[in-house]
Design a protein around this motif. Sequence first.
Motif, PDB file in Angstrom:
ATOM      1  N   SER A   6       0.807  -1.227   0.000  1.00 48.46           N
ATOM      2  CA  SER A   6       0.000   0.000   0.000  1.00 48.46           C
ATOM      3  C   SER A   6       0.834   1.269   0.000  1.00 48.46           C
ATOM      4  O   SER A   6       0.304   2.362  -0.182  1.00 48.46           O
ATOM      5  CB  SER A   6      -0.901   0.010   1.242  1.00 48.46           C
ATOM      6  OG  SER A   6      -0.114  -0.006   2.429  1.00 48.46           O
ATOM      7  N   GLY A   7       2.135   1.139   0.200  1.00 47.82           N
ATOM      8  CA  GLY A   7       2.968   2.317   0.375  1.00 47.82           C
ATOM      9  C   GLY A   7       3.652   2.744  -0.896  1.00 47.82           C
ATOM     10  O   GLY A   7       3.340   2.294  -2.007  1.00 47.82           O
ATOM     11  N   PRO A   8       4.649   3.595  -0.771  1.00 50.16           N
ATOM     12  CA  PRO A   8       5.396   4.087  -1.932  1.00 50.16           C
ATOM     13  C   PRO A   8       6.339   3.029  -2.473  1.00 50.16           C
ATOM     14  O   PRO A   8       6.538   1.965  -1.873  1.00 50.16           O
ATOM     15  CB  PRO A   8       6.172   5.274  -1.358  1.00 50.16           C
ATOM     16  CG  PRO A   8       6.333   4.955   0.089  1.00 50.16           C
ATOM     17  CD  PRO A   8       5.088   4.210   0.491  1.00 50.16           C
ATOM     18  N   ALA A   9       6.916   3.310  -3.614  1.00 44.83           N
ATOM     19  CA  ALA A   9       8.001   2.491  -4.146  1.00 44.83           C
ATOM     20  C   ALA A   9       9.285   2.844  -3.403  1.00 44.83           C
ATOM     21  O   ALA A   9       9.442   3.955  -2.882  1.00 44.83           O
ATOM     22  CB  ALA A   9       8.160   2.737  -5.641  1.00 44.83           C
ATOM     23  N   VAL A  10      10.207   1.897  -3.357  1.00 43.63           N
ATOM     24  CA  VAL A  10      11.471   2.094  -2.654  1.00 43.63           C
ATOM     25  C   VAL A  10      12.621   1.815  -3.610  1.00 43.63           C
ATOM     26  O   VAL A  10      12.611   0.807  -4.336  1.00 43.63           O
ATOM     27  CB  VAL A  10      11.579   1.168  -1.423  1.00 43.63           C
ATOM     28  CG1 VAL A  10      12.988   1.205  -0.840  1.00 43.63           C
ATOM     29  CG2 VAL A  10      10.564   1.581  -0.367  1.00 43.63           C
ATOM     30  N   THR A  11      13.608   2.707  -3.618  1.00 42.97           N
ATOM     31  CA  THR A  11      14.857   2.458  -4.327  1.00 42.97           C
ATOM     32  C   THR A  11      15.997   2.913  -3.431  1.00 42.97           C
ATOM     33  O   THR A  11      15.782   3.338  -2.293  1.00 42.97           O
ATOM     34  CB  THR A  11      14.882   3.157  -5.703  1.00 42.97           C
ATOM     35  OG1 THR A  11      15.967   2.625  -6.473  1.00 42.97           O
ATOM     36  CG2 THR A  11      15.043   4.666  -5.566  1.00 42.97           C
ATOM     37  N   PHE A  12      17.236   2.843  -3.925  1.00 39.90           N
ATOM     38  CA  PHE A  12      18.404   3.031  -3.064  1.00 39.90           C
ATOM     39  C   PHE A  12      19.407   3.997  -3.705  1.00 39.90           C
ATOM     40  O   PHE A  12      19.490   4.084  -4.930  1.00 39.90           O
ATOM     41  CB  PHE A  12      19.087   1.684  -2.807  1.00 39.90           C
ATOM     42  CG  PHE A  12      18.172   0.684  -2.160  1.00 39.90           C
ATOM     43  CD1 PHE A  12      18.069   0.604  -0.787  1.00 39.90           C
ATOM     44  CD2 PHE A  12      17.380  -0.150  -2.935  1.00 39.90           C
ATOM     45  CE1 PHE A  12      17.205  -0.301  -0.192  1.00 39.90           C
ATOM     46  CE2 PHE A  12      16.511  -1.056  -2.356  1.00 39.90           C
ATOM     47  CZ  PHE A  12      16.429  -1.136  -0.976  1.00 39.90           C
ATOM     48  N   ALA A  13      20.166   4.691  -2.835  1.00 38.20           N
ATOM     49  CA  ALA A  13      21.133   5.678  -3.342  1.00 38.20           C
ATOM     50  C   ALA A  13      22.376   5.769  -2.480  1.00 38.20           C
ATOM     51  O   ALA A  13      23.119   6.738  -2.586  1.00 38.20           O
ATOM     52  CB  ALA A  13      20.470   7.054  -3.421  1.00 38.20           C
ATOM     53  N   HIS A  14      22.647   4.768  -1.632  1.00 42.85           N
ATOM     54  CA  HIS A  14      23.782   4.898  -0.727  1.00 42.85           C
ATOM     55  C   HIS A  14      25.118   4.671  -1.410  1.00 42.85           C
ATOM     56  O   HIS A  14      26.160   4.993  -0.838  1.00 42.85           O
ATOM     57  CB  HIS A  14      23.626   3.951   0.471  1.00 42.85           C
ATOM     58  CG  HIS A  14      23.400   2.514   0.114  1.00 42.85           C
ATOM     59  ND1 HIS A  14      22.196   2.070  -0.371  1.00 42.85           N
ATOM     60  CD2 HIS A  14      24.210   1.438   0.173  1.00 42.85           C
ATOM     61  CE1 HIS A  14      22.278   0.767  -0.595  1.00 42.85           C
ATOM     62  NE2 HIS A  14      23.486   0.369  -0.281  1.00 42.85           N
ATOM     63  N   GLN A  15      25.102   4.135  -2.638  1.00 39.82           N
ATOM     64  CA  GLN A  15      26.320   4.000  -3.428  1.00 39.82           C
ATOM     65  C   GLN A  15      25.989   4.347  -4.870  1.00 39.82           C
ATOM     66  O   GLN A  15      24.855   4.188  -5.324  1.00 39.82           O
ATOM     67  CB  GLN A  15      26.890   2.579  -3.331  1.00 39.82           C
ATOM     68  CG  GLN A  15      27.385   2.218  -1.932  1.00 39.82           C
ATOM     69  CD  GLN A  15      27.782   0.761  -1.827  1.00 39.82           C
ATOM     70  OE1 GLN A  15      27.372  -0.073  -2.627  1.00 39.82           O
ATOM     71  NE2 GLN A  15      28.573   0.458  -0.822  1.00 39.82           N
TER      72      GLN A  15
END
Length: 326
Positions: A180-189
Amino acid sequence: MRLLVDALPADFGGIRTYAEHLLAAWGATDDEVHVVLPADSDLPLPPSVTAHRVPLTGPRSPARAAAQSRHIPRLVRDLRPDVVLATLPSTTMRRLDVPLVVVVHDLRHDLLPGQFSRAQRLLRRVSYGRGYAIADAHLAISQRTLTDLHTVHPSTRATPSAVVHHGADHVADWPGGDRSGPAVTFAHQVNKNADLVHDGWHLLGPEAPRLVVLGKPYVSDEEYAAHLGAASVVVLASDFEGFGLPVVEAMRIGVPVVIGPEPAMLEVAGGHAFEMTAWTPTEVARATRAALAADARTIEMATAHASTFTWAKTVRETRALLGSVL
Protein backbone atom coordinates in the motif's frame (compact mmCIF):
# COMPACT_ATOMS: atom_id res chain seq x y z
CA MET A 1 34.77 -26.67 16.02
CA ARG A 2 36.45 -23.69 17.66
CA LEU A 3 36.04 -20.72 15.34
CA LEU A 4 37.47 -17.20 15.38
CA VAL A 5 35.55 -14.68 13.25
CA ASP A 6 37.17 -11.43 12.12
CA ALA A 7 34.25 -8.98 12.24
CA LEU A 8 36.36 -5.84 12.59
CA PRO A 9 35.03 -4.53 9.22
CA ALA A 10 31.37 -5.12 10.16
CA ASP A 11 30.53 -1.51 10.99
CA PHE A 12 27.55 -0.79 8.72
CA GLY A 13 25.73 -1.72 5.53
CA GLY A 14 25.75 -5.14 3.94
CA ILE A 15 28.82 -6.43 5.77
CA ARG A 16 27.20 -5.65 9.13
CA THR A 17 23.96 -7.36 8.08
CA TYR A 18 25.94 -10.40 6.97
CA ALA A 19 27.97 -10.64 10.19
CA GLU A 20 24.98 -10.06 12.46
CA HIS A 21 22.76 -12.76 11.00
CA LEU A 22 25.55 -15.24 10.32
CA LEU A 23 26.64 -15.08 13.97
CA ALA A 24 23.05 -15.24 15.22
CA ALA A 25 22.49 -18.46 13.28
CA TRP A 26 25.88 -19.85 14.30
CA GLY A 27 24.84 -19.41 17.92
CA ALA A 28 22.43 -22.31 17.47
CA THR A 29 25.30 -24.75 16.75
CA ASP A 30 27.52 -26.57 19.23
CA ASP A 31 30.62 -24.76 17.94
CA GLU A 32 32.71 -22.55 20.20
CA VAL A 33 32.57 -19.20 18.42
CA HIS A 34 34.79 -16.21 19.16
CA VAL A 35 34.50 -12.90 17.31
CA VAL A 36 36.89 -9.95 17.21
CA LEU A 37 35.16 -6.56 17.07
CA PRO A 38 36.01 -2.87 17.40
CA ALA A 39 35.76 -1.73 21.01
CA ASP A 40 32.88 0.61 20.12
CA SER A 41 30.90 -1.91 18.05
CA ASP A 42 27.20 -2.37 18.82
CA LEU A 43 26.88 -5.48 16.64
CA PRO A 44 24.31 -7.76 18.34
CA LEU A 45 25.70 -11.14 19.37
CA PRO A 46 23.99 -14.27 20.69
CA PRO A 47 24.93 -15.24 24.27
CA SER A 48 26.90 -18.26 23.09
CA VAL A 49 29.33 -16.14 21.03
CA THR A 50 32.33 -14.68 22.88
CA ALA A 51 33.34 -11.14 21.89
CA HIS A 52 36.93 -9.89 21.90
CA ARG A 53 36.90 -6.10 21.58
CA VAL A 54 39.96 -4.19 20.42
CA PRO A 55 40.50 -0.41 20.20
CA LEU A 56 40.78 1.37 16.86
CA THR A 57 42.58 4.69 17.01
CA GLY A 58 42.93 7.14 14.15
CA PRO A 59 41.29 6.96 10.71
CA ARG A 60 39.05 3.90 10.60
CA SER A 61 40.41 1.93 7.64
CA PRO A 62 44.16 2.06 8.45
CA ALA A 63 43.40 1.61 12.16
CA ARG A 64 41.35 -1.49 11.39
CA ALA A 65 44.11 -2.92 9.17
CA ALA A 66 46.69 -2.42 11.91
CA ALA A 67 44.40 -3.98 14.52
CA GLN A 68 43.75 -7.01 12.33
CA SER A 69 47.45 -7.72 11.81
CA ARG A 70 48.18 -7.22 15.50
CA HIS A 71 45.24 -8.84 17.30
CA ILE A 72 44.14 -11.72 15.08
CA PRO A 73 47.51 -13.54 15.31
CA ARG A 74 47.49 -12.85 19.07
CA LEU A 75 44.00 -14.33 19.45
CA VAL A 76 45.03 -17.33 17.37
CA ARG A 77 47.91 -17.94 19.79
CA ASP A 78 45.70 -17.44 22.85
CA LEU A 79 42.54 -19.25 21.76
CA ARG A 80 43.97 -21.91 19.44
CA PRO A 81 40.94 -21.92 17.13
CA ASP A 82 40.59 -24.63 14.52
CA VAL A 83 40.01 -22.05 11.80
CA VAL A 84 39.62 -18.30 11.25
CA LEU A 85 36.79 -16.84 9.16
CA ALA A 86 37.39 -13.31 7.86
CA THR A 87 34.20 -11.48 6.90
CA LEU A 88 36.17 -9.52 4.26
CA PRO A 89 39.33 -10.35 2.30
CA SER A 90 40.82 -7.32 4.08
CA THR A 91 42.05 -9.09 7.21
CA THR A 92 45.38 -9.80 8.91
CA MET A 93 48.37 -9.32 6.62
CA ARG A 94 50.25 -12.05 8.50
CA ARG A 95 50.03 -15.74 7.78
CA LEU A 96 48.41 -17.69 10.60
CA ASP A 97 49.20 -21.02 12.22
CA VAL A 98 45.64 -22.21 11.50
CA PRO A 99 43.58 -22.24 8.29
CA LEU A 100 42.10 -18.91 7.13
CA VAL A 101 38.91 -18.65 5.06
CA VAL A 102 37.99 -15.24 3.63
CA VAL A 103 34.55 -14.11 2.50
CA VAL A 104 34.52 -12.37 -0.89
CA HIS A 105 31.51 -10.09 -1.39
CA ASP A 106 32.24 -8.43 -4.73
CA LEU A 107 35.00 -7.14 -7.01
CA ARG A 108 33.40 -3.84 -7.96
CA HIS A 109 36.60 -1.94 -7.18
CA ASP A 110 38.41 -4.04 -9.79
CA LEU A 111 35.72 -4.06 -12.46
CA LEU A 112 34.29 -0.55 -12.02
CA PRO A 113 37.26 1.38 -10.62
CA GLY A 114 35.77 4.74 -11.58
CA GLN A 115 33.25 4.31 -8.75
CA PHE A 116 36.06 4.48 -6.16
CA SER A 117 38.64 7.05 -5.17
CA ARG A 118 42.33 6.42 -5.83
CA ALA A 119 42.93 5.87 -2.11
CA GLN A 120 40.09 3.34 -1.88
CA ARG A 121 41.39 1.44 -4.89
CA LEU A 122 44.93 1.35 -3.50
CA LEU A 123 43.80 0.20 -0.06
CA ARG A 124 41.68 -2.59 -1.51
CA ARG A 125 44.30 -3.65 -4.01
CA VAL A 126 46.84 -4.15 -1.23
CA SER A 127 44.64 -5.53 1.54
CA TYR A 128 42.33 -7.67 -0.59
CA GLY A 129 45.24 -8.97 -2.64
CA ARG A 130 47.02 -10.09 0.49
CA GLY A 131 43.84 -11.69 1.82
CA TYR A 132 43.34 -13.67 -1.38
CA ALA A 133 46.98 -14.80 -1.30
CA ILE A 134 47.12 -16.10 2.29
CA ALA A 135 43.64 -17.62 2.42
CA ASP A 136 43.28 -21.39 2.55
CA ALA A 137 39.82 -21.07 0.99
CA HIS A 138 37.59 -18.39 -0.54
CA LEU A 139 33.90 -18.16 0.25
CA ALA A 140 32.01 -16.19 -2.42
CA ILE A 141 28.51 -14.91 -1.69
CA SER A 142 27.38 -15.55 -5.28
CA GLN A 143 28.51 -17.42 -8.36
CA ARG A 144 28.92 -14.02 -10.01
CA THR A 145 31.46 -13.06 -7.34
CA LEU A 146 33.38 -16.31 -7.59
CA THR A 147 33.53 -16.06 -11.37
CA ASP A 148 34.79 -12.48 -11.10
CA LEU A 149 37.41 -13.51 -8.53
CA HIS A 150 38.78 -16.28 -10.73
CA THR A 151 38.72 -14.04 -13.82
CA VAL A 152 40.35 -10.95 -12.33
CA HIS A 153 42.77 -12.88 -10.07
CA PRO A 154 43.51 -16.13 -11.93
CA SER A 155 45.90 -17.36 -9.23
CA THR A 156 42.92 -17.78 -6.88
CA ARG A 157 41.63 -20.67 -9.01
CA ALA A 158 44.13 -22.94 -7.26
CA THR A 159 42.60 -22.20 -3.84
CA PRO A 160 39.55 -24.18 -2.63
CA SER A 161 36.35 -22.17 -2.92
CA ALA A 162 32.59 -22.36 -2.53
CA VAL A 163 29.54 -20.24 -3.25
CA VAL A 164 27.42 -19.66 -0.15
CA HIS A 165 24.38 -17.42 -0.46
CA HIS A 166 23.08 -15.13 2.28
CA GLY A 167 19.96 -15.93 4.23
CA ALA A 168 16.78 -13.87 4.15
CA ASP A 169 14.74 -15.29 7.00
CA HIS A 170 15.75 -12.42 9.29
CA VAL A 171 12.79 -10.59 7.67
CA ALA A 172 10.24 -13.13 8.96
CA ASP A 173 8.98 -10.73 11.64
CA TRP A 174 8.98 -7.64 9.41
CA PRO A 175 5.67 -6.13 8.39
CA GLY A 176 4.93 -6.66 4.74
CA GLY A 177 2.74 -7.75 1.91
CA ASP A 178 0.02 -5.10 1.81
CA ARG A 179 1.80 -3.19 -1.01
CA SER A 180 0.00 0.00 0.00
CA GLY A 181 2.97 2.32 0.37
CA PRO A 182 5.40 4.09 -1.93
CA ALA A 183 8.00 2.49 -4.15
CA VAL A 184 11.47 2.09 -2.65
CA THR A 185 14.86 2.46 -4.33
CA PHE A 186 18.40 3.03 -3.06
CA ALA A 187 21.13 5.68 -3.34
CA HIS A 188 23.78 4.90 -0.73
CA GLN A 189 26.32 4.00 -3.43
CA VAL A 190 26.78 5.26 -6.98
CA ASN A 191 26.17 1.80 -8.48
CA LYS A 192 22.55 1.89 -7.25
CA ASN A 193 21.63 4.27 -10.15
CA ALA A 194 19.06 6.34 -8.27
CA ASP A 195 19.13 8.99 -11.02
CA LEU A 196 18.16 6.36 -13.57
CA VAL A 197 15.19 5.36 -11.43
CA HIS A 198 14.13 9.00 -11.14
CA ASP A 199 14.24 9.34 -14.93
CA GLY A 200 12.16 6.20 -15.32
CA TRP A 201 9.65 7.52 -12.80
CA HIS A 202 8.92 10.52 -14.99
CA LEU A 203 7.89 8.14 -17.77
CA LEU A 204 5.37 6.38 -15.52
CA GLY A 205 3.27 9.50 -15.33
CA PRO A 206 0.37 9.92 -12.91
CA GLU A 207 0.13 6.15 -12.30
CA ALA A 208 3.50 6.14 -10.53
CA PRO A 209 3.47 5.61 -6.76
CA ARG A 210 5.50 7.99 -4.63
CA LEU A 211 9.20 7.09 -4.73
CA VAL A 212 11.24 6.84 -1.52
CA VAL A 213 15.02 6.83 -1.92
CA LEU A 214 16.89 5.12 0.92
CA GLY A 215 20.55 5.50 1.73
CA LYS A 216 21.23 9.22 2.05
CA PRO A 217 21.49 9.25 4.97
CA TYR A 218 21.42 5.64 6.15
CA VAL A 219 18.23 4.70 7.97
CA SER A 220 17.99 2.51 11.06
CA ASP A 221 17.22 -1.20 10.76
CA GLU A 222 13.72 -0.53 12.05
CA GLU A 223 13.08 2.22 9.50
CA TYR A 224 14.46 0.06 6.71
CA ALA A 225 12.15 -2.82 7.65
CA ALA A 226 9.16 -0.47 7.81
CA HIS A 227 9.91 1.04 4.40
CA LEU A 228 10.30 -2.35 2.70
CA GLY A 229 7.29 -3.81 4.49
CA ALA A 230 4.94 -1.11 3.22
CA ALA A 231 6.44 -0.83 -0.27
CA SER A 232 4.31 -1.26 -3.37
CA VAL A 233 7.46 -2.24 -5.28
CA VAL A 234 11.23 -2.30 -4.68
CA VAL A 235 13.37 -1.09 -7.58
CA LEU A 236 17.05 -2.08 -7.74
CA ALA A 237 18.48 -0.64 -10.94
CA SER A 238 22.02 -1.29 -9.71
CA ASP A 239 24.67 -1.98 -12.34
CA PHE A 240 26.80 -4.08 -9.95
CA GLU A 241 26.03 -6.27 -6.95
CA GLY A 242 27.79 -9.05 -5.13
CA PHE A 243 24.48 -10.51 -4.02
CA GLY A 244 21.65 -7.98 -3.81
CA LEU A 245 20.13 -8.81 -0.42
CA PRO A 246 17.11 -6.46 -0.80
CA VAL A 247 15.96 -8.68 -3.69
CA VAL A 248 15.31 -11.68 -1.47
CA GLU A 249 14.31 -9.57 1.54
CA ALA A 250 11.51 -7.90 -0.44
CA MET A 251 10.40 -11.16 -2.09
CA ARG A 252 10.33 -12.90 1.30
CA ILE A 253 7.77 -10.40 2.64
CA GLY A 254 5.63 -10.37 -0.50
CA VAL A 255 6.83 -7.21 -2.26
CA PRO A 256 7.48 -7.35 -6.04
CA VAL A 257 11.01 -6.47 -7.12
CA VAL A 258 12.39 -4.76 -10.23
CA ILE A 259 16.03 -5.50 -11.07
CA GLY A 260 18.47 -4.57 -13.80
CA PRO A 261 20.22 -7.15 -16.01
CA GLU A 262 22.93 -7.63 -13.41
CA PRO A 263 24.34 -11.17 -12.95
CA ALA A 264 24.23 -11.46 -9.14
CA MET A 265 20.66 -10.19 -8.82
CA LEU A 266 19.51 -12.40 -11.68
CA GLU A 267 21.18 -15.30 -9.86
CA VAL A 268 19.47 -14.76 -6.52
CA ALA A 269 16.10 -13.74 -7.98
CA GLY A 270 15.83 -17.04 -9.81
CA GLY A 271 13.45 -15.68 -12.43
CA HIS A 272 11.01 -14.26 -9.86
CA ALA A 273 11.88 -10.55 -10.24
CA PHE A 274 10.69 -8.17 -12.94
CA GLU A 275 13.78 -7.78 -15.07
CA MET A 276 14.89 -4.73 -17.00
CA THR A 277 16.62 -5.68 -20.27
CA ALA A 278 18.86 -2.58 -20.20
CA TRP A 279 19.75 0.29 -17.89
CA THR A 280 17.42 2.84 -19.49
CA PRO A 281 14.54 4.94 -18.12
CA THR A 282 12.18 3.20 -20.55
CA GLU A 283 13.08 -0.19 -19.11
CA VAL A 284 12.71 1.09 -15.53
CA ALA A 285 9.19 2.24 -16.38
CA ARG A 286 8.23 -0.94 -18.26
CA ALA A 287 9.46 -3.35 -15.57
CA THR A 288 7.90 -1.25 -12.81
CA ARG A 289 4.49 -1.28 -14.52
CA ALA A 290 4.70 -5.06 -14.74
CA ALA A 291 5.69 -5.34 -11.07
CA LEU A 292 2.85 -3.11 -9.91
CA ALA A 293 0.42 -5.33 -11.83
CA ALA A 294 1.77 -8.59 -10.38
CA ASP A 295 -0.94 -11.05 -9.36
CA ALA A 296 -1.12 -13.03 -6.12
CA ARG A 297 0.24 -16.24 -7.64
CA THR A 298 3.35 -14.46 -8.96
CA ILE A 299 3.99 -12.93 -5.55
CA GLU A 300 3.49 -16.28 -3.81
CA MET A 301 6.01 -17.98 -6.08
CA ALA A 302 8.57 -15.26 -5.43
CA THR A 303 8.01 -15.56 -1.67
CA ALA A 304 8.44 -19.33 -1.83
CA HIS A 305 11.71 -18.90 -3.72
CA ALA A 306 13.04 -16.34 -1.23
CA SER A 307 12.10 -18.63 1.66
CA THR A 308 14.81 -21.07 0.56
CA PHE A 309 17.46 -18.50 1.58
CA THR A 310 18.01 -19.14 5.30
CA TRP A 311 20.87 -18.21 7.59
CA ALA A 312 20.91 -21.75 8.98
CA LYS A 313 21.68 -22.94 5.45
CA THR A 314 24.38 -20.25 5.14
CA VAL A 315 26.00 -21.50 8.35
CA ARG A 316 25.72 -25.15 7.28
CA GLU A 317 27.41 -24.50 3.92
CA THR A 318 30.04 -22.22 5.49
CA ARG A 319 30.87 -24.91 8.06
CA ALA A 320 31.29 -27.41 5.24
CA LEU A 321 33.91 -25.19 3.57
CA LEU A 322 35.68 -24.58 6.89
CA GLY A 323 35.70 -28.29 7.58
CA SER A 324 37.25 -28.99 4.20
CA VAL A 325 40.41 -27.05 5.07
CA LEU A 326 40.93 -28.44 8.58
